[in-house]
Write a protein that holds these residues in place. Structure first.
Motif, short mmCIF file in Angstrom:
data_model
loop_
_atom_site.label_atom_id
_atom_site.label_comp_id
_atom_site.label_asym_id
_atom_site.label_seq_id
_atom_site.Cartn_x
_atom_site.Cartn_y
_atom_site.Cartn_z
N GLY A 30 33.83 53.68 -62.98
CA GLY A 30 32.62 54.33 -63.48
C GLY A 30 32.81 55.11 -64.77
O GLY A 30 31.98 55.94 -65.12
N THR A 32 32.47 54.16 -67.92
CA THR A 32 31.39 53.93 -68.89
C THR A 32 30.12 54.68 -68.49
O THR A 32 29.48 55.32 -69.31
N ARG A 151 27.60 55.55 -52.19
CA ARG A 151 27.95 54.37 -51.40
C ARG A 151 28.82 54.81 -50.25
O ARG A 151 29.34 55.91 -50.24
#
Ligand code: GDP
Length: 534
Positions: A30, A32, A151
């Motif tokens: 993650g 970016t 998640r």
């Protein structure tokens, strides 16, 4: 808001407010997305939430590509500056490829802290581990962001244990997640006793903060569903008992990492992480150099080159040297001394990588990264000063682990090939050795993929077909020692001797036995696998 550097009241305010850091992570964790949110909070990208399509996570990149076009140079992923409250953040990108490269190592010499991003379901992955080890070599402070908490993730205690065990670093929770996966609703801010609640409906919304007065505060019950609030109270109490409390000095020394939990894609936890960077990622630090260290508050400007990018415009053989300012207040048009050549250099067109503002750098301060376009004078490891003979240390060059012979596809173009290879050597993309005997060049790299990258770049940027062929040599060592001993050694071992692209003598080896033999037969000569660039 926070004080910018309360521990250093002597620092000029412009320097005290700077935080220069890199993000380390395994691909897909993650990085970016987090960068995009940093820029969003930093006000650099307006309305980043407008395009909510598949390519959304790539928007940061495309914005920078446009910037590259506008400026005619590539700033992508090299350095970005943005403001956060009273702070100026400089985010220096670590190259993404998975081969461990010197480039990565050198990038980390230009920062004062690193943010380690991990995926809450996957924990510490291989690339994270490698990059972490590099940070450890420099005792860099590390702040951890555990991403993708929206998640299904691992148990919070398990994640913390894994980091402690695998990376041998103390972990202290700066926040504690409430619920996981579908139930994830936010965090308890362990440092400021606040409840931070995530807005699932609006991914760009800054979380709502609710002040909490200790774990018994009824506001917890009002805002967290009953099934989660009991668990939260129990876990936070347990965490406070079992895990070390935050010790800012230990964080600064790289022995402890605070961890924040969040979801970059939902903008959640990002503001807390940024506040953490402001609070615990230190202000510009003292830079090691010889014959003396450089303190950021010194009034004279010093800086060093940690990266060179060439051929950003194939029509001009220009390069941009990325310079980390180690001290002082830089102004455009300044005359600096290039210490290696002792030549003056007027910096007329420096580039500052301000994400919100695409102008030339009129000024910059210790801690900032500036780009200096040049024709090849500036090399990795070079120091710039206002005249003093200082050289920054600690920017190593590693012995390559793979060697191949480079041959021009067209023998008439051997001279051109030499030029191309030298250029890549200066960029730090490869080592180039000219053997004392015989013709051609031996090219050394750390990861096998680099040969392919080199071949395609030489073809594209220079129009030269090139072949890499096996060489009888497998490794290279730099030769050090008293001149007489080195001369005697090189004379007697000519078939193994070459010069690197800086003209330094190297010994090419076929097997470990070669090295053992030299150590036995030439006690005055030392062979080293790293070289200081200066
Ligand atoms: P990078 O390779 O580290 O730069 O990772 P990216 O930022 O490109 O993210 C990899 C994938 O994970 C993309 O599909 C993102 O949309 C996704 N992703 C990033 N952050 C989160 C998050 O907080 N939650 C979820 N569910 N997905 C995320």
């Amino acid at each position: 808001m926070l004080d910018t550097a309360s521990n250093r009241p002597d620092l000029p305010a412009e320097i005290a407010r700077r935080r220069t850091f890199a993000i380390i992570s395994h691909p897909d964790a993650g990085k970016t997305t987090l960068t995009e949110k940093f820029l969003l909070y930093g006000g650099a990208i307006q309305m980043a939430g407008q395009v909510r399509a598949k390519g959304e996570a790539r928007r940061t990149r495309s914005d920078f590509m446009q910037m590259e076009k506008d400026r005619g140079i590539s700033v992508s992923a090299s350095a970005m500056s943005f403001d956060f409250g009273p702070f100026r953040f400089n985010l220096v990108d670590t190259p993404g490829h998975s081969d461990f490269s010197e480039d990565t190592y050198r990038t980390l010499t230009a920062v004062d802290a690193a943010v380690m991003v991990i995926d809450g379901a996957k924990g510490v992955e291989s690339q994270t581990q490698k990059l972490f080890e590099v940070c450890r070599l420099r005792d860099l402070p590390i702040l951890t962001f555990c991403n993708k908490m929206d998640r299904e993730s691992r148990d919070t205690f398990d994640i913390i244990d894994e980091i402690q065990e695998n990376l041998a670093i103390d972990v202290t929770p700066a926040s504690w997640p409430i619920g996981v996966g579908r139930d994830f609703m936010g965090c308890y801010d362990m440092l400021h006793d606040r409840l931070e609640l995530m807005d699932r409906a609006d991914r760009n919304k800054v979380a709502q903060s609710i002040e909490i007065d200790g774990l018994d505060d009824p506001r917890l019950d009002e805002n967290v569903p009953a099934n989660l609030v009991a668990q939260l109270r129990e876990e936070v109490a347990m965490a406070r008992e079992l895990l070390p409390a935050l010790d800012p000095q230990s964080v600064l020394e790289g022995h402890m990492t605070p961890i924040w939990f969040g979801s970059a894609i939902n903008s959640f936890g990002v503001k807390e992480l940024m506040t953490g960077i402001a609070e615990f990622g230190p202000e510009p630090q003292v830079q090691k150099a010889t014959p003396r260290e450089i303190a950021p508050e010194e009034t004279k400007v010093t800086g060093f080159v940690f990266k060179v990018q060439a051929n950003m415009d194939p029509r001009h053989r220009d390069r941009v040297a990325f310079v980390r300012l180690a001290s002082g207040h830089f102004k455009r048009g300044m005359k600096l001394t290039h210490v290696r050549s002792k030549k003056p250099m007027t910096v007329t067109a420096p580039v500052l990588f301000l994400a919100s503002d695409r102008e030339l750098a009129e000024e910059a301060w210790a801690g900032d990264i500036i780009g200096i376009p040049n024709h090849g004078q500036l090399r990795i490891g070079d120091t710039l000063t206002e005249g003093e003979d200082l050289r920054v240390t600690g920017i190593p060059s590693f012995a390559p682990e793979l060697l191949q012979q480079a041959r021009a596809g067209d023998p008439m173009k051997a001279k051109h090939l030499e030029k191309a290879l030298m250029q890549f050597a200066e960029e730090g993309a490869a080592k180039v050795f000219k053997p004392a005997f015989g013709s051609g060049f031996i090219v050394g790299v750390v990861g096998a993929l680099q040969f392919e990258v080199l071949a395609s770049r030489i073809e594209q940027e220079y129009g030269l077909p090139v072949r890499f062929e096996n060489s009888q040599f497998t490794s290279a060592r730099w030769v050090n020692g008293p001149k007489a001993a080195v001369d005697k050694f090189t004379e007697a071992n000519k078939q193994h001797i070459a010069r690197d692209n800086d003209g330094d003598v190297v010994y090419l080896t076929r097997m470990q036995w070669d090295i053992d033999r030299v150590e036995r037969d030439y006690p005055d000569v030392t062979l080293t696998s790293t070289k200081e660039m200066m």
